[in-house]
Design an enzyme around this catalytic site. Structure first.
Site, mmCIF file in Angstrom:
data_model
loop_
_atom_site.group_PDB
_atom_site.id
_atom_site.type_symbol
_atom_site.label_atom_id
_atom_site.label_comp_id
_atom_site.label_asym_id
_atom_site.label_seq_id
_atom_site.Cartn_x
_atom_site.Cartn_y
_atom_site.Cartn_z
ATOM 1 C CG HIS A 1 -6.419 -0.759 -8.105
ATOM 2 N ND1 HIS A 1 -7.144 0.387 -7.852
ATOM 3 C CD2 HIS A 1 -5.997 -1.210 -6.899
ATOM 4 C CE1 HIS A 1 -7.144 0.624 -6.554
ATOM 5 N NE2 HIS A 1 -6.459 -0.335 -5.944
ATOM 6 C CG HIS B 1 -2.323 0.451 0.922
ATOM 7 N ND1 HIS B 1 -2.845 1.629 1.412
ATOM 8 C CD2 HIS B 1 -3.304 -0.105 0.182
ATOM 9 C CE1 HIS B 1 -4.090 1.770 1.005
ATOM 10 N NE2 HIS B 1 -4.391 0.735 0.247
#
Length: 382
Positions: A285, A185
């Site tokens: 994504h 992340h």
């Protein structure tokens, strides 16, 4: 046919839908949003609408170039997300007019199904293991989970051990019956990424996502050189020009463009082709809503190098609405054995419950990601 109106709807949990209307009654839907910046993207959409009202919606390539190039300043998350949602809606209109799914307009299927993976939340290993068990019962065998909590720029061995312990317990619980990617992340500095990746290698994760922030992309080839784990990135890259630099530098094995952030179907199809030329795979994504997912699936089914598709069913962010709550044709999104089949209805193949969208948009929350701080009270990457 001419474009007559563009309407946006901010929706829970953290989505925004867009509707383009035409003088012949054909309507297209898109999903332009930056999570946590929906109002900003909404303003950009309405600024871009000046280029669109009165224009022929079938000229997708020209309209895309106008939206991108007519302004002196271009690119970036806000403008490219606005373009993305508009682009999706234009493809939706074109497919409906021609009575064909978008993948058919792009040359037809290159595969019959695409593997989906599910995100698994949980702060403790036992919670993650329980979540995986539940998802396996509905057919998933591939997952993604956070690779760590916040880490300091140089952190201690206890923090590293905590991250590794979670992964070790998951692999011990399931062996090779599942596959999982680990999402850093962008929380991890380059020095700590080196340490953490080395420690995680024995547990054979499917990939490591955003090992460092996209701003630190020069470290991708350096990190890749020290590991056999495939590295993935792309959710915070917004055009083929951003991806060009990463592909040329090397180091990334899986590109993850977001169909609602990186210019939509038109741009992401080009990105997919660029990746194929570098023998890099594609895994779009998509922690967002149904229109974004539909757009991803159309790219997956025409891109030879597509290998995985993220989807947000049951994701912890989904407070106030679930993935298919605004969709009438839910059955078309059913998975069999953890795979999606092609959407077959014209356009994007999503039938939106407009009345429900309007109702839920009246009190849409302004979602923000958490603000984390380190022990010394300096800001931490979320």
């Amino acid at each position: 046919m001419k474009i007559t109106k563009i309407t946006t709807y901010r929706l829970p949990p953290r989505w925004m839908f867009l509707k383009i209307e035409t003088d012949e009654g054909v309507v297209g839907w898109g999903e332009p949003v930056i999570e946590g910046r929906a109002r900003t993207v909404e303003a950009a959409v309405h600024e871009l609408s000046d280029y669109l009202i009165g224009q022929d919606p079938s000229r997708i390539n020209d309209l895309w170039q106008v939206m991108y190039r007519a302004g002196f300043y271009r690119g970036g998350p806000i403008l490219m997300s606005a373009i993305a949602g508009i682009d999706q809606a234009l493809w939706d209109i074109k497919g409906k007019v021609l009575n064909a799914p978008v993948w058919q307009l792009m040359g037809g299927l290159v595969r019959d199904k695409i593997k989906a993976y599910s995100w698994v939340g949980g702060d403790r290993p036992a919670d993650v293991i329980d979540g995986i068990k539940t998802l396996r019962e509905i057919g998933f065998d591939t997952f993604k989970l956070n690779g760590c909590e916040e880490l300091g720029l140089i952190d201690n061995s206890r923090a590293v051990d905590a991250a590794v312990n979670t992964v070790a317990q998951i692999r011990e619980a399931f062996g090779n019956q599942i596959e999982f990617g680990l999402d850093f992340h962008g929380r991890v500095s380059a020095p700590m990424a080196k340490v953490l990746i080395k420690e995680l290698e024995p547990y054979r994760p499917l990939f490591i996502e955003e090992p460092v922030l996209a701003e630190q992309a020069e470290y991708y080839p350096k990190l890749a050189a020290q590991t056999h784990i495939p590295l993935a990135a792309g959710e915070r890259m917004f055009s083929r020009f951003d991806f060009k630099r990463v592909l040329e530098a090397g180091g990334i094995s899986i590109l993850q463009p977001d169909l609602s952030h990186a210019g939509g179907i038109t741009e992401c199809y080009k990105i997919a082709g660029m990746a194929e030329a570098y023998d890099v795979t594609l895994a779009p994504h998509c922690p967002l809503g149904p229109i974004a997912l539909a757009a991803c699936l159309h790219i997956d089914f025409v891109s030879y190098n597509a290998v995985l598709q993220e989807q947000s069913m049951g994701i912890h962010y989904n407070k106030g609405a679930e993935l298919l709550d605004f969709v009438k044709n839910k059955e078309d999104f059913s998975m069999v054995g953890g795979f999606f089949k092609p959407l077959t209805k014209p356009g994007l193949g999503v039938e939106i419950d407009e009345a429900k969208v309007i109702e839920f948009s009246k009190n849409a929350p302004d979602w923000r990601n958490p603000l984390w701080r380190h022990e010394d009270n300096s800001v931490a990457e979320w």
